[in-house]
Motif scaffolding. Structure first.
Motif, mmCIF file in Angstrom:
data_model
loop_
_atom_site.group_PDB
_atom_site.id
_atom_site.type_symbol
_atom_site.label_atom_id
_atom_site.label_comp_id
_atom_site.label_asym_id
_atom_site.label_seq_id
_atom_site.Cartn_x
_atom_site.Cartn_y
_atom_site.Cartn_z
ATOM 1 N N LYS A 1 0.838 -1.193 0.000
ATOM 2 C CA LYS A 1 0.000 0.000 0.000
ATOM 3 C C LYS A 1 0.876 1.248 0.000
ATOM 4 N N ASN A 2 1.979 1.131 0.672
ATOM 5 C CA ASN A 2 2.908 2.241 0.757
ATOM 6 C C ASN A 2 3.405 2.630 -0.633
ATOM 7 N N LYS A 3 3.785 1.585 -1.371
ATOM 8 C CA LYS A 3 4.277 1.831 -2.731
ATOM 9 C C LYS A 3 3.210 2.521 -3.576
ATOM 10 N N TYR A 4 1.986 2.081 -3.380
ATOM 11 C CA TYR A 4 0.870 2.668 -4.150
ATOM 12 C C TYR A 4 0.730 4.132 -3.827
ATOM 13 N N ILE A 5 0.797 4.426 -2.524
ATOM 14 C CA ILE A 5 0.645 5.827 -2.117
ATOM 15 C C ILE A 5 1.766 6.661 -2.701
ATOM 16 N N VAL A 6 2.969 6.090 -2.653
ATOM 17 C CA VAL A 6 4.111 6.840 -3.187
ATOM 18 C C VAL A 6 3.920 7.129 -4.667
ATOM 19 N N ARG B 1 3.489 10.641 -6.545
ATOM 20 C CA ARG B 1 4.417 11.044 -7.612
ATOM 21 C C ARG B 1 3.627 11.550 -8.817
ATOM 22 N N VAL B 2 2.564 10.834 -9.172
ATOM 23 C CA VAL B 2 1.729 11.238 -10.329
ATOM 24 C C VAL B 2 1.114 12.605 -10.088
ATOM 25 N N LEU B 3 0.611 12.783 -8.886
ATOM 26 C CA LEU B 3 -0.020 14.066 -8.554
ATOM 27 C C LEU B 3 0.956 15.198 -8.686
ATOM 28 N N LEU B 4 2.138 14.982 -8.164
ATOM 29 C CA LEU B 4 3.157 16.014 -8.204
ATOM 30 C C LEU B 4 3.594 16.285 -9.626
ATOM 31 N N MET B 5 3.628 15.237 -10.437
ATOM 32 C CA MET B 5 3.990 15.422 -11.842
ATOM 33 C C MET B 5 2.981 16.320 -12.536
ATOM 34 N N ASN C 1 6.828 28.602 -16.225
ATOM 35 C CA ASN C 1 8.039 28.352 -17.013
ATOM 36 C C ASN C 1 9.256 28.000 -16.152
ATOM 37 N N PHE C 2 9.018 27.207 -15.147
ATOM 38 C CA PHE C 2 10.172 26.677 -14.415
ATOM 39 C C PHE C 2 9.844 25.294 -13.906
ATOM 40 N N VAL C 3 10.871 24.590 -13.594
ATOM 41 C CA VAL C 3 10.702 23.207 -13.146
ATOM 42 C C VAL C 3 10.933 23.128 -11.653
ATOM 43 N N VAL C 4 10.033 22.436 -11.024
ATOM 44 C CA VAL C 4 10.219 22.234 -9.584
ATOM 45 C C VAL C 4 10.851 20.879 -9.382
ATOM 46 N N ASN C 5 12.002 20.872 -8.852
ATOM 47 C CA ASN C 5 12.669 19.575 -8.640
ATOM 48 C C ASN C 5 12.402 19.103 -7.235
ATOM 49 N N HIS C 6 11.313 18.369 -7.123
ATOM 50 C CA HIS C 6 10.953 17.868 -5.802
ATOM 51 C C HIS C 6 11.696 16.569 -5.546
ATOM 52 N N GLN C 7 11.943 16.338 -4.290
ATOM 53 C CA GLN C 7 12.701 15.152 -3.906
ATOM 54 C C GLN C 7 12.052 13.886 -4.436
ATOM 55 N N ILE C 8 10.695 13.891 -4.417
ATOM 56 C CA ILE C 8 9.983 12.660 -4.757
ATOM 57 C C ILE C 8 10.042 12.382 -6.259
ATOM 58 N N LEU C 9 10.312 13.448 -7.004
ATOM 59 C CA LEU C 9 10.280 13.274 -8.458
ATOM 60 C C LEU C 9 11.567 12.665 -8.982
ATOM 61 N N ILE C 10 12.667 12.854 -8.234
ATOM 62 C CA ILE C 10 13.934 12.282 -8.715
ATOM 63 C C ILE C 10 13.889 10.798 -8.484
ATOM 64 N N PRO C 11 14.057 10.001 -9.549
ATOM 65 C CA PRO C 11 13.958 8.548 -9.382
ATOM 66 C C PRO C 11 15.006 8.057 -8.397
#
Lengths: 85, 241
Positions: free
Chosen positions: B2-7, B11-15, B26-36
């Motif tokens: 379930k944890n993986k699902y939430i993550v 990630r999709v939401l943040l994307m 016109n800028f990119v937010v580099n969130h921690q969760i987005l970096i693979p």
């Protein structure tokens, strides 16, 4: 003709005639040929195939007296060679 | 699990939020969760400009698709009409040369059809209008001549206009008139009698129609109306006045 019942049913669409309308023969110029054609029909029990010559005569009379545009007989369905019949 | 699902969902939401912010700001937010978690060496990190381009091009494609659909639906009407005329689909007659069709036609001898004639007038029309022959036996593909008579018993000249009907309905498409007296105003002087011919044929394709297999009688019915000044009759649009 268009009542409430006919809604949704197929409608008959009248089409115009190919060569337009016959002008009226007010003077009765071609009446003789017409009577001959009618007599032929009555004698032959209203069979059209046997009275085509008289029909051709009537149309020829019309064409000569300016009551119909001159047409080639082929275009009116009267084939010239008898083998066709 | 379930944890993986939430993550993943996060990630999709943040994307999505990222895409939105890329387009708008016109800028990119580099969130921690987005970096693979395990970045591969040959992963190409897109710049903000590329990401924006990609989204914009997708948007363009979608808009173009929408416009094309709307345009096609408008263009479909005349296109369908042209198609029907070219292939005579559904009984519409095309601009086929009528003369050619008539001269090449051959009479079909084994299917005689009885054409009965009917004549009517509108109730306010004072002409006496009747067929000269009650019926005529005709072969498909053979041209036939028939007569109606009209008498004007009144003391005034009366102008009439007529229309016709063919019964049964399905036989109407095979009934071709070469020349007749309908749809045009015909004037009769007082106490005048006149003969009105109808020159017609039945299309030879009649015998190939399964619906016509048991139909051997056709009724041709003409109705005369009085044409008054300013009266609008239901005349078909193609008739030239």
């Amino acid at each position: 003709m268009s009542t409430a019942m006919t809604f949704g049913q197929k409608q008959f669409i009248p089409t115009p005639p190919d060569k337009g309308s016959f002008p009226l023969d007010h003077e009765g110029i071609c009446k003789k040929t017409m009577v001959r054609y009618m007599k032929c029909l009555i004698n032959n029990n209203s069979n059209n195939s046997l009275c085509r010559d008289e029909a051709k005569e009537y149309l020829a009379c019309r064409m000569e007296n300016n009551l119909m545009a001159k047409e080639d007989w082929n275009n009116l369905g009267f084939q010239e060679n008898k083998e066709e019949r | 699990m379930k944890n993986k699902y939430i993550v993943t969902m996060n990630r999709v939401l943040l994307m999505n939020r990222c895409c939105y912010s890329v387009i708008r700001y016109n800028f990119v937010v580099n969130h921690q969760i987005l970096i693979p978690k395990k970045p591969l060496q040959n992963v190409i990190i897109r710049s903000a400009h590329d990401q924006k381009e990609k989204i914009r091009s997708t948007l363009n494609y979608m808009i173009a698709l929408g416009v094309m659909t709307v345009g096609l639906s408008y263009a479909a009407v005349p296109l369908y009409r042209i198609f029907c005329q070219a292939y005579s689909y559904g009984g519409t007659t095309g601009q086929i040369e009528a003369n050619q069709a008539v001269s090449n036609m051959k009479a079909i001898k084994d299917r005689p059809i009885k054409v009965r004639f009917n004549a009517d007038t509108a109730s306010s029309m004072q002409w006496n209008f009747k067929p000269q022959q009650p019926d005529i036996t005709v072969l498909p593909g053979e041209t036939a001549l028939a007569f109606y008579t009209a008498v004007n018993p009144t003391d005034k000249a009366v102008t009439g206009i007529s229309t016709y009907n063919v019964i049964p309905f399905e036989a109407g498409q095979y009934f071709n008139k070469i020349q007749c007296f309908c749809f045009e105003e015909q004037q009769l002087n007082p106490h005048e009698q006149v003969d009105m011919p109808v020159f017609f044929y039945i299309d030879p394709e009649y015998i190939e129609d399964p619906k016509m297999e048991f139909i051997d009688e056709i009724v041709l019915s003409y109705t005369f109306f009085e044409a008054k000044e300013g009266m609008k009759l239901p005349v078909p649009s193609y008739v030239k006045q």
